[in-house]
Design an enzyme around this catalytic site. Structure first.
Site, mmCIF file in Angstrom:
data_model
loop_
_atom_site.group_PDB
_atom_site.id
_atom_site.type_symbol
_atom_site.label_atom_id
_atom_site.label_comp_id
_atom_site.label_asym_id
_atom_site.label_seq_id
_atom_site.Cartn_x
_atom_site.Cartn_y
_atom_site.Cartn_z
ATOM 1 N N HIS A 158 -29.525 -7.302 -33.870
ATOM 2 C CA HIS A 158 -30.371 -6.160 -33.518
ATOM 3 C C HIS A 158 -29.716 -4.822 -33.871
ATOM 4 O O HIS A 158 -30.354 -3.773 -33.734
ATOM 5 C CB HIS A 158 -30.699 -6.169 -32.026
ATOM 6 C CG HIS A 158 -31.516 -7.332 -31.589
ATOM 7 N ND1 HIS A 158 -32.699 -7.694 -32.204
ATOM 8 C CD2 HIS A 158 -31.319 -8.252 -30.597
ATOM 9 C CE1 HIS A 158 -33.195 -8.777 -31.612
ATOM 10 N NE2 HIS A 158 -32.374 -9.132 -30.648
ATOM 11 N N ASP A 193 -33.088 -16.973 -34.738
ATOM 12 C CA ASP A 193 -33.016 -16.556 -33.339
ATOM 13 C C ASP A 193 -34.428 -16.438 -32.755
ATOM 14 O O ASP A 193 -35.400 -16.226 -33.479
ATOM 15 C CB ASP A 193 -32.306 -15.205 -33.266
ATOM 16 C CG ASP A 193 -31.931 -14.784 -31.869
ATOM 17 O OD1 ASP A 193 -30.780 -15.039 -31.467
ATOM 18 O OD2 ASP A 193 -32.784 -14.185 -31.173
ATOM 19 N N HIS A 195 -35.526 -13.956 -31.168
ATOM 20 C CA HIS A 195 -35.964 -12.585 -31.398
ATOM 21 C C HIS A 195 -35.815 -12.202 -32.863
ATOM 22 O O HIS A 195 -34.893 -12.668 -33.548
ATOM 23 C CB HIS A 195 -35.136 -11.619 -30.553
ATOM 24 C CG HIS A 195 -35.127 -11.930 -29.093
ATOM 25 N ND1 HIS A 195 -34.173 -12.731 -28.501
ATOM 26 C CD2 HIS A 195 -35.968 -11.542 -28.104
ATOM 27 C CE1 HIS A 195 -34.418 -12.832 -27.213
ATOM 28 N NE2 HIS A 195 -35.501 -12.119 -26.940
ATOM 29 N N ASP A 282 -31.509 -19.316 -28.524
ATOM 30 C CA ASP A 282 -32.403 -18.899 -27.448
ATOM 31 C C ASP A 282 -33.861 -19.277 -27.689
ATOM 32 O O ASP A 282 -34.710 -19.027 -26.827
ATOM 33 C CB ASP A 282 -32.286 -17.403 -27.181
ATOM 34 C CG ASP A 282 -32.226 -16.551 -28.428
ATOM 35 O OD1 ASP A 282 -32.284 -17.113 -29.542
ATOM 36 O OD2 ASP A 282 -32.126 -15.316 -28.304
#
Length: 339
Positions: A158, A193, A195, A282
């Site tokens: 990120h 991931d 996200h 995740d």
């Protein structure tokens, strides 16, 4: 598989972060790394301490003012009357073209896109050691090893060139990709991931030499909200070198694998000569963030698809939060990749 990890990475231990207007315990905690390392040890993987990598490897991706803020900002912050133990921004510029402030309070808002990336007194050594793990793995692969895994914590996908966000400070996957570019003309970053890897996308968005592919939960109602949509395809020289494959919340193994197959076709068509896998665990059905429903077997199958590309590969740990199956999911992934 050769693994790189340093105990220094455990020193970043923010006790809380601000989410939905409330202070909550931070899920990006040192115990994530210790659980993953314990599983690697039990599975017989060699874990090596990375040496400090060259500053130039990080500076090739990240802005000099941002790096200075990460390294020295906390000491300046603590000199402020009534300052908290953690740097958490309370103001953000409305436009990225805004002036650069002298105040560390203003710099915090300039360099931290959200409140999920608090900085403590011991954060910088851990952040730097996490990047060093990625550098060591990338250098090993660049030297001829087929694959290496960097147990990076804190994670990185990120983080933009000059902004932290979502528990991420230095973009370890982007740093690894840039190192591989020192040998290979075309490199792909494949992000699996939960996200979207918005920082990685942002770093390479106008470049045509690094393809970014991300399979992730639909961002309309999920972090990072503003990026990760299918119509984001790159710009300028990078037009067509970014592929987002968002999935409806709650999607499981078959949907994830179908999207990944689309992404891998893009990687082949791009002519990638080496890859970086931004490995989030995740997406697991039991992960605390509960966005997707990938199983342990699903991670094994995802990894097998990636391994069959048969390209020099750097695996960089991104998300994956504390649950009983966290370590097993990592081992299942590495076994699938090596199958």
């Amino acid at each position: 598989m050769q693994v790189f990890f340093s105990e220094t990475q455990l020193r970043h231990a923010p006790h809380e972060f601000l989410v939905r207007g409330r202070w909550q315990p931070c899920p990006e905690k040192p115990e994530r790394a210790t659980a993953l390392k314990a599983a690697l040890d039990a599975a017989g993987h060699e874990v090596r301490e990375p040496v400090r990598g060259p500053d130039a490897a990080i500076a090739a991706i990240h802005d000099a003012r941002y790096l200075a803020f990460l390294e020295k900002g906390h000491a300046r912050w603590r000199e402020l009357p009534g300052a908290s133990d953690l740097i958490v921004p309370n103001i953000h510029p409305t436009r990225r073209a805004a002036a650069y402030p002298e105040s560390v309070v203003g710099q915090a808002g300039y360099h931290m896109m959200d409140t999920a990336c608090p900085i403590g007194a011991e954060s910088w050594p851990a952040i730097r050691a996490s990047a060093d793990a990625a550098i060591a793995a990338a250098e090993l692969v660049k030297a001829g090893t087929r694959a290496a895994y960097a147990l990076c914590r804190p994670p990185g996908h990120h983080a933009y060139a000059d902004m932290a966000g979502g528990f991420c400070y230095l973009n370890n996957s982007a740093i690894a990709a840039q190192i591989l570019r020192g040998k290979y003309d075309r490199v792909a970053v494949i992000d699996v991931d939960l996200h979207h890897g918005n920082g990685t996308q942002g770093i390479f968005y106008a470049r045509g030499d690094v393809l970014t592919v991300s399979v992730h939960a639909e961002p309309a109602n999920f972090y990072p909200f503003f990026w990760g949509y299918a119509d984001e395809t790159g710009e300028g020289a990078g037009k067509g070198a970014n592929l987002n494959l968002p999935l409806p919340l709650g999607s499981g193994d078959d949907d994830f694998l179908a999207a990944l197959d689309v992404g891998l076709r893009k990687v082949r068509d791009f002519g990638a000569e080496a890859i970086v896998v931004a490995l989030g665990l995740d997406a697991f059905q039991g992960d605390p963030f509960a966005g997707l429903k990938v199983t342990e077997g699903g991670f094994n199958r995802i990894a097998a698809r990636l391994g069959k590309l048969d390209l020099p590969s750097v695996l960089v740990q991104e998300g994956g939060y504390l649950c009983p199956e966290l370590g097993r999911n990592l081992v299942a992934f590495l076994e699938g990749f090596n199958a």
